[in-house]
Design a protein around this motif. Sequence first.
Motif, PDB file in Angstrom:
ATOM      1  N   PRO A 144      16.659 -22.921   7.379  1.00  0.00           N
ATOM      2  CA  PRO A 144      17.242 -22.049   8.406  1.00  0.00           C
ATOM      3  C   PRO A 144      16.541 -20.707   8.517  1.00  0.00           C
ATOM      4  O   PRO A 144      16.637 -20.050   9.541  1.00  0.00           O
ATOM      5  N   MET A 194      13.358 -20.243   8.538  1.00  0.00           N
ATOM      6  CA  MET A 194      12.004 -20.383   9.065  1.00  0.00           C
ATOM      7  C   MET A 194      12.025 -20.901  10.499  1.00  0.00           C
ATOM      8  O   MET A 194      12.908 -21.661  10.876  1.00  0.00           O
ATOM      9  N   TYR A 202      14.491 -20.527  15.693  1.00  0.00           N
ATOM     10  CA  TYR A 202      15.050 -20.918  14.407  1.00  0.00           C
ATOM     11  C   TYR A 202      15.900 -22.168  14.591  1.00  0.00           C
ATOM     12  O   TYR A 202      16.410 -22.416  15.691  1.00  0.00           O
ATOM     13  N   PRO A 203      16.055 -22.972  13.531  1.00  0.00           N
ATOM     14  CA  PRO A 203      16.800 -24.228  13.674  1.00  0.00           C
ATOM     15  C   PRO A 203      18.165 -24.075  14.344  1.00  0.00           C
ATOM     16  O   PRO A 203      18.584 -24.932  15.115  1.00  0.00           O
ATOM     17  N   SER A 204      18.857 -22.944  14.042  1.00  0.00           N
ATOM     18  CA  SER A 204      20.196 -22.775  14.611  1.00  0.00           C
ATOM     19  C   SER A 204      20.149 -22.595  16.123  1.00  0.00           C
ATOM     20  O   SER A 204      21.161 -22.724  16.796  1.00  0.00           O
ATOM     21  N   LEU A 233      18.282 -29.048   1.115  1.00  0.00           N
ATOM     22  CA  LEU A 233      17.138 -28.193   1.460  1.00  0.00           C
ATOM     23  C   LEU A 233      16.137 -28.157   0.314  1.00  0.00           C
ATOM     24  O   LEU A 233      14.920 -28.233   0.515  1.00  0.00           O
ATOM     25  N   LEU A 252      17.336 -17.399   1.368  1.00  0.00           N
ATOM     26  CA  LEU A 252      18.658 -17.889   1.749  1.00  0.00           C
ATOM     27  C   LEU A 252      19.762 -17.228   0.929  1.00  0.00           C
ATOM     28  O   LEU A 252      20.877 -17.073   1.398  1.00  0.00           O
ATOM     29  N   ILE A 282      23.251 -14.280   9.191  1.00  0.00           N
ATOM     30  CA  ILE A 282      22.239 -15.202   8.672  1.00  0.00           C
ATOM     31  C   ILE A 282      22.855 -16.583   8.466  1.00  0.00           C
ATOM     32  O   ILE A 282      22.262 -17.603   8.793  1.00  0.00           O
ATOM     33  N   ARG A 306      25.357 -17.852  10.067  1.00  0.00           N
ATOM     34  CA  ARG A 306      25.571 -18.486  11.360  1.00  0.00           C
ATOM     35  C   ARG A 306      24.236 -18.993  11.909  1.00  0.00           C
ATOM     36  O   ARG A 306      24.122 -20.097  12.376  1.00  0.00           O
ATOM     37  N   GLY A 307      23.240 -18.101  11.750  1.00  0.00           N
ATOM     38  CA  GLY A 307      21.908 -18.471  12.230  1.00  0.00           C
ATOM     39  C   GLY A 307      21.302 -19.554  11.370  1.00  0.00           C
ATOM     40  O   GLY A 307      20.401 -20.242  11.800  1.00  0.00           O
ATOM     41  N   GLY A 308      21.839 -19.698  10.178  1.00  0.00           N
ATOM     42  CA  GLY A 308      21.193 -20.607   9.244  1.00  0.00           C
ATOM     43  C   GLY A 308      21.843 -21.962   9.134  1.00  0.00           C
ATOM     44  O   GLY A 308      21.457 -22.766   8.314  1.00  0.00           O
ATOM     45  N   ASP A 309      22.857 -22.213   9.934  1.00  0.00           N
ATOM     46  CA  ASP A 309      23.537 -23.494   9.806  1.00  0.00           C
ATOM     47  C   ASP A 309      22.703 -24.593  10.451  1.00  0.00           C
ATOM     48  O   ASP A 309      22.643 -24.723  11.662  1.00  0.00           O
ATOM     49  N   ALA A 310      22.071 -25.384   9.614  1.00  0.00           N
ATOM     50  CA  ALA A 310      21.146 -26.391  10.145  1.00  0.00           C
ATOM     51  C   ALA A 310      21.835 -27.702  10.461  1.00  0.00           C
ATOM     52  O   ALA A 310      21.208 -28.652  10.868  1.00  0.00           O
TER      53      ALA A 310
END
Lengths: 355, 228
Positions: free
Chosen positions: A89, A91, A129-131, B118, B140, B221, B223-227
Amino acid sequence: MSIYIDITKKLGSFYLESQLEVGKEKLGILGGSGCGKSMTLKCIAGIITPDKGEIILNDKILFSSKKNINLIPQKRNTGLMFQNYALFPNMTVSQNISLGITNKTSIEKKNIVKSYLDLFKLQDLENRYPSQLSGGQQQRVALARIMAKSPDILMLDEPFSALDAHLRFSIENEFSEALNKYNGTVIYVSHSIDEVYKFCDSTAIMHNGRIFEKNTTKHIFKGPTTLEGAKLTGCKNISPIKKMNQNSILALDWGITFNIDNTVHDDIKYISFRETDISISNLCKNKNSFELSILRIKQSPFNTILELLPANATNVDSNKIICKYSKDEANNIINMQNPGKLYGSVKKDNILLLK
Amino acid sequence: MSIDFSPLIISIKTSLVAVFFTFILGIVAARTLMNVNSKVQWILDVIFTFPLVLPPTVVGFILLVIFGKNSAIGSFLSKIGMSIIFTWQATVLAAIIVSFPLMYRAAKGAFEQIDTNLIWAARTLGLSEFKIFIKIMIPLALPGIISGAILAFARALGEFGATLMIAGNIPKVTQTIPLAIYFANAAGKTKEAGFWTLIIIVISLIVLGIMNYWSVKDKKIMRGGDAK
């Protein structure tokens, strides 16, 4: 281009006994949840260590309990696509794709990444970004990331399970195209009959940690030879049998005798036919016809499911036969029932004899 | 009232140096713990968390026993001409020990929250463990790590008991703000005690402000990072 797997692993009360040899083909492993199909992939990738056995990928021994070899995941050069895609997430799309490329100069890396961005139609998304991506885009990035490092084998763990049903249909073609760009062994794990049928050249049936049969996808769906194969490819009508003589068997659940052209082998334990393979009329056509009555009528949006009860059946719930017809066909059959008796028959070609 | 500002400088200097060490030690400890088996993990976790639950005076006493003149370490240090007890270094040592569990636990929690898929994905992609740590785990876990560091700073700043035991109250050398408050109050200098109290409150407010800023960023982050 091939992989040989023969491993066992005990995990609590679950026992995995995976035996497979896969050439340069797309193999689908079809099985219910918890059957050990994802576990098999994880053993190949080096995430789970088997108790015993061997995994050999293109003459390279990844794991061998006899020779005491157990390569770390980094040295196996496998490509495993996780169910949730596992994109990093922090990257961007480009960074995600370039991460697995090793032993290349930065210019070479850039070119490889660019070629995969083009190949997977991700050109405009490279800095996202993936999100910020849709599920289908994430799926393509995940596949691009794995393929960019040129793995010796490609393994896909339920690649569509994270996507909505309507989205699946619309991106299937793009996914299939992307997948076809890979020229090597692919193992595709899924519980979906549709996906395996669409994407895979051959299919293996897995249940309870064991592989029951493996054949070309067409063969497996046309004529599974094991009980598990029939169940997992969607056969709803299965009955245990008693062999009457060389060419005839009695389906115990239904009280129906079937005549078979070929000799019935002793290891045959079940008979089965698909819900679309039974034809119904009010004539007793031949000796393979059997009398039945309609037990229940179930409407689905575009089909009608008829639950039929053979005349000789004893238990209403476990002895029914399930059939699927178009709405018109079903209405015809329902109308036929009023004046007289109904007879069902199954073509000899459509009768499946199962071990 | 003429104010000697040395406690403020000593406090800030001590806390910053202590947090520098705690930051590295806490992260390394949290990461190391993930590599060992669960029994060792349990034992180490207890040891690493101990200074958090022990009364600071007990920590101070244990440090005195370890670094005192009669101990093996203490006598070795005095042989090479070094002494820890009743020096500024002692205030740093006390601050490191008491703030370490906060940093360690924050880093551990942040690492544990990372989706293990991950890490495995990175391994199958061929990344070395070190690269995974630097490029994936640290970024992360960063929000959690930073808020841990801020908490550790706050704890180091407020340290009193252990500091008094092993560093003493030497003005301009080991007298931090909490010590200054205690001794000012004990000497009847209420105004001076009040002044330092006010300073501590201001610093604490700033720390809390930064923490909140980070937790908002943390959420962004995540929220933005939820893959998924």
